[in-house]
Design an enzyme around this catalytic site. Structure first.
Site, PDB file in Angstrom:
ATOM      1  N   ARG A 211      17.621  53.377  24.943  1.00 60.64           N
ATOM      2  CA  ARG A 211      17.430  52.197  25.805  1.00 60.64           C
ATOM      3  C   ARG A 211      15.958  52.070  26.182  1.00 60.64           C
ATOM      4  O   ARG A 211      15.409  50.970  26.231  1.00 60.64           O
ATOM      5  CB  ARG A 211      18.258  52.340  27.080  1.00 60.64           C
ATOM      6  CG  ARG A 211      19.743  52.248  26.862  1.00 60.64           C
ATOM      7  CD  ARG A 211      20.464  52.444  28.192  1.00 60.64           C
ATOM      8  NE  ARG A 211      21.891  52.526  27.980  1.00 60.64           N
ATOM      9  CZ  ARG A 211      22.663  53.503  28.422  1.00 60.64           C
ATOM     10  NH1 ARG A 211      22.156  54.494  29.125  1.00 60.64           N
ATOM     11  NH2 ARG A 211      23.955  53.490  28.170  1.00 60.64           N
ATOM     12  N   PHE A 227      28.494  44.794  21.977  1.00 62.82           N
ATOM     13  CA  PHE A 227      29.243  45.973  22.452  1.00 62.82           C
ATOM     14  C   PHE A 227      28.530  46.538  23.700  1.00 62.82           C
ATOM     15  O   PHE A 227      28.205  47.711  23.771  1.00 62.82           O
ATOM     16  CB  PHE A 227      29.337  47.067  21.381  1.00 62.82           C
ATOM     17  CG  PHE A 227      29.842  46.605  20.049  1.00 62.82           C
ATOM     18  CD1 PHE A 227      31.207  46.493  19.799  1.00 62.82           C
ATOM     19  CD2 PHE A 227      28.961  46.263  19.026  1.00 62.82           C
ATOM     20  CE1 PHE A 227      31.680  46.074  18.565  1.00 62.82           C
ATOM     21  CE2 PHE A 227      29.418  45.836  17.785  1.00 62.82           C
ATOM     22  CZ  PHE A 227      30.788  45.744  17.552  1.00 62.82           C
ATOM     23  N   ASP A 249      30.940  41.757  24.923  1.00 61.69           N
ATOM     24  CA  ASP A 249      31.928  42.828  24.808  1.00 61.69           C
ATOM     25  C   ASP A 249      33.299  42.174  24.799  1.00 61.69           C
ATOM     26  O   ASP A 249      33.519  41.165  25.476  1.00 61.69           O
ATOM     27  CB  ASP A 249      31.819  43.800  25.991  1.00 61.69           C
ATOM     28  CG  ASP A 249      32.456  45.148  25.698  1.00 61.69           C
ATOM     29  OD1 ASP A 249      31.721  46.141  25.549  1.00 61.69           O
ATOM     30  OD2 ASP A 249      33.704  45.212  25.593  1.00 61.69           O
ATOM     31  N   SER A 250      34.234  42.748  24.038  1.00 60.98           N
ATOM     32  CA  SER A 250      35.560  42.136  23.972  1.00 60.98           C
ATOM     33  C   SER A 250      36.332  42.377  25.272  1.00 60.98           C
ATOM     34  O   SER A 250      37.330  41.719  25.536  1.00 60.98           O
ATOM     35  CB  SER A 250      36.340  42.692  22.781  1.00 60.98           C
ATOM     36  OG  SER A 250      36.385  44.092  22.863  1.00 60.98           O
ATOM     37  N   ALA A 276      32.708  37.489  27.072  1.00 64.53           N
ATOM     38  CA  ALA A 276      33.842  38.328  26.670  1.00 64.53           C
ATOM     39  C   ALA A 276      34.356  37.786  25.342  1.00 64.53           C
ATOM     40  O   ALA A 276      35.107  36.809  25.306  1.00 64.53           O
ATOM     41  CB  ALA A 276      34.938  38.283  27.730  1.00 64.53           C
ATOM     42  N   ASP A 297      26.003  48.515  18.972  1.00 63.97           N
ATOM     43  CA  ASP A 297      26.416  49.868  19.385  1.00 63.97           C
ATOM     44  C   ASP A 297      27.937  49.924  19.508  1.00 63.97           C
ATOM     45  O   ASP A 297      28.480  50.015  20.608  1.00 63.97           O
ATOM     46  CB  ASP A 297      25.742  50.227  20.720  1.00 63.97           C
ATOM     47  CG  ASP A 297      26.049  51.659  21.152  1.00 63.97           C
ATOM     48  OD1 ASP A 297      26.383  52.485  20.285  1.00 63.97           O
ATOM     49  OD2 ASP A 297      25.961  51.945  22.364  1.00 63.97           O
ATOM     50  N   CYS A 337      28.391  56.121  16.497  1.00 60.68           N
ATOM     51  CA  CYS A 337      28.682  57.312  17.305  1.00 60.68           C
ATOM     52  C   CYS A 337      29.879  58.066  16.722  1.00 60.68           C
ATOM     53  O   CYS A 337      30.461  58.910  17.383  1.00 60.68           O
ATOM     54  CB  CYS A 337      28.919  56.946  18.763  1.00 60.68           C
ATOM     55  SG  CYS A 337      30.291  55.828  19.013  1.00 60.68           S
TER      56      CYS A 337
HETATM   57  N1  SAH Z   1      26.334  50.088  24.241  1.00 56.75           N
HETATM   58  C1  SAH Z   1      27.141  50.593  25.325  1.00 56.75           C
HETATM   59  C2  SAH Z   1      28.291  51.447  24.865  1.00 56.75           C
HETATM   60  C3  SAH Z   1      29.225  50.761  23.895  1.00 56.75           C
HETATM   61  S1  SAH Z   1      30.845  51.391  23.914  1.00 56.75           S
HETATM   62  C4  SAH Z   1      26.254  51.353  26.299  1.00 56.75           C
HETATM   63  O1  SAH Z   1      25.046  51.518  26.058  1.00 56.75           O
HETATM   64  O2  SAH Z   1      26.747  51.782  27.330  1.00 56.75           O
HETATM   65  C5  SAH Z   1      31.679  50.277  22.885  1.00 56.75           C
HETATM   66  C6  SAH Z   1      32.090  48.977  23.550  1.00 56.75           C
HETATM   67  O3  SAH Z   1      32.556  48.135  22.519  1.00 56.75           O
HETATM   68  C7  SAH Z   1      33.230  49.057  24.554  1.00 56.75           C
HETATM   69  O4  SAH Z   1      32.808  48.564  25.792  1.00 56.75           O
HETATM   70  C8  SAH Z   1      34.346  48.176  23.967  1.00 56.75           C
HETATM   71  O5  SAH Z   1      35.013  47.400  24.954  1.00 56.75           O
HETATM   72  C9  SAH Z   1      33.585  47.289  23.032  1.00 56.75           C
HETATM   73  N2  SAH Z   1      34.334  46.756  21.872  1.00 56.75           N
HETATM   74  C10 SAH Z   1      35.249  47.400  21.111  1.00 56.75           C
HETATM   75  N3  SAH Z   1      35.652  46.599  20.091  1.00 56.75           N
HETATM   76  C11 SAH Z   1      34.974  45.421  20.226  1.00 56.75           C
HETATM   77  C12 SAH Z   1      34.938  44.213  19.470  1.00 56.75           C
HETATM   78  N4  SAH Z   1      35.695  44.043  18.377  1.00 56.75           N
HETATM   79  N5  SAH Z   1      34.118  43.245  19.877  1.00 56.75           N
HETATM   80  C13 SAH Z   1      33.334  43.394  20.978  1.00 56.75           C
HETATM   81  N6  SAH Z   1      33.337  44.525  21.720  1.00 56.75           N
HETATM   82  C14 SAH Z   1      34.133  45.526  21.352  1.00 56.75           C
END
Ligand code: SAH
Length: 393
Positions: A211, A227, A249-250, A276, A297, A337
């Site tokens: 970050r 994400f 984020d979904s 969302a 991510d 990850c």
């Molecule tokens: N980048 C974040 C961590 C990501 S964790 C940080 O720095 O803290 C992964 C995230 O992806 C979760 O919040 C989850 O809700 C979201 N996610 C999972 N599948 C998804 C999709 N198909 N579209 C959008 N978001 C999604």
């Protein structure tokens, strides 16, 4: 404590200090241990080689020590003290700008099955093994002894990380204190940490350094944080002077979290908006050249080795969308990850996407997990987070 005898020759990996004993390596035990019990591991010849926690499953013993020593209060204090000393050397503990860090990272800190994240005056303790669950009160006491007054609360959050089959029915809750103050600081930025309901321990501590790097690339840019979860990357981008930041984020809960965290640091700032939506849909529908700094991510696409092929295809598909749409001269931060996906496999998946898009792509940085998520040199499986920063012509 029960003695476990290995099959002949199955002590080799333990002699190289690998911290797991697989069930297939075991010849017999003197007495059937209960899950979570301490066991002594002996070679076929009866020589002591390790002591650890017993568990039903393919990893039968998680090694706590390779020397014959009591696993008592002093042991837990020593291990946690060493972990804290290491965080002090890394500059993440005792830092007025940063009270968010991982204190214990399982095998990386010679404590397999245990994760402890520190958020200000609160520690979130997570057990991934039955053995660590059994000793949670001892661990909490040692944590209190080592951290002293700075630690006011210990939240135990293992509902979803303990093996389901063990049937422990464990509920999350405080082992110490119970303060509702949920704000912690990372590199001078403040975040609400939802340890009650959030994913993992409530925050993705492992992206701290990445970050910071993003912050340096943000000035004047149109940023898409895909994400976003709690919006870590979004808040850093705003401090870095981004012209606009969109978080996606979904999960609607994640969108609330990112909005709250932006408001906490930049009240009333209109540069930020959160959506969302599904990532693939958003990327497909967004306008060409709308963004010149994109973060991808995603959650782990491969939780197991069997899911590897599909995971790699998923990474390619996702990155292809970003390559197709990013503005010329744009920067892409892309991560995996999944522990089951190696650095080379991830790079190949991204390479495939780049080639399909036909864009000129340069690798500027190769990223990984930060120092407070250390990798035990004898346990290479501990390496999981990898990322690339790419310049897309
Ligand atoms: N980048 C974040 C961590 C990501 S964790 C940080 O720095 O803290 C992964 C995230 O992806 C979760 O919040 C989850 O809700 C979201 N996610 C999972 N599948 C998804 C999709 N198909 N579209 C959008 N978001 C999604």
């Amino acid at each position: 404590m029960t003695n476990i005898y290995l099959k002949r020759g199955k002590d080799e990996s333990l002699r190289r200090f690998h911290p797991w004993v697989f069930s297939g390596a075991i010849h017999h035990f003197e007495e059937q241990p209960a899950e979570g019990d301490l066991v002594r591991v002996l070679t076929a010849e009866g020589e002591f080689i390790a002591v650890g926690h017993w568990q039903v499953g393919s990893i039968a013993v998680r090694v706590l020590s390779f020397v014959e020593e009591p696993i008592d209060d002093a042991f837990w204090r020593r291990r946690i003290q060493v972990a804290l000393d290491a965080r002090r050397s890394m500059g993440v503990a005792d830092n007025p700008q940063n009270d968010t860090f991982r204190l214990v990272h399982g095998e990386g800190d010679n404590l397999p099955g245990l994760v402890i994240d520190i958020y200000g005056a609160t520690a979130v303790v997570q057990a991934h093994s039955v053995g660590m669950h059994v000793v949670r009160q001892q661990v909490a006491q040692a944590l209190k002894d080592v951290m002293g007054e700075r630690l006011q609360n210990i939240f135990y959050k293992s509902e979803t990380t303990l093996p389901f089959k063990a049937g422990l029915g464990q509920e999350n809750g405080f082992l110490l204190g119970g303060s509702p103050d949920d704000v912690a600081m990372e590199n001078g930025l403040r975040f609400h940490i939802d340890w009650l309901r959030g994913q993992k321990t409530g925050f993705f501590v492992d992206q701290r350094d990445n970050r910071s790097l993003l912050e340096r690339y943000s000035a004047g840019r149109h940023v898409l944080n895909m994400f976003c979860y709690t919006g870590g990357f979004s808040v850093y981008a705003m401090r870095g002077g981004a012209a606009l930041v969109h978080s996606v984020d979904s999960s609607a809960k994640a969108v609330d979290l990112v909005n709250a965290n932006v408001e906490l640091n930049f009240p009333g700032d209109t540069r930020h908006e959160a959506f969302a939506e599904d990532a693939f849909r958003f990327l497909q529908q967004m306008e060409q050249d709308a963004y010149d700094l994109i973060v991808l991510d995603p959650p782990a696409f491969a939780k197991h080795k069997d899911a590897l092929r599909n995971a790699l295809k998923g990474y390619t598909r996702l990155n292809l969308r970003a390559f197709e749409k990013i503005r010329p001269g744009g920067i892409l931060f892309t991560f995996s990850c999944s522990q089951a996906v190696s650095k080379d496999q991830f790079r190949m998946a991204v390479f495939t996407a780049a080639a399909q898009s036909g864009r000129n792509v340069r690798i500027l940085h190769q990223l990984h997990q930060p120092a407070d998520h250390p990798i035990n040199i004898y346990h290479p499986e501990g390496e999981y987070l990898k990322g690339l920063v790419l310049y897309v012509e």
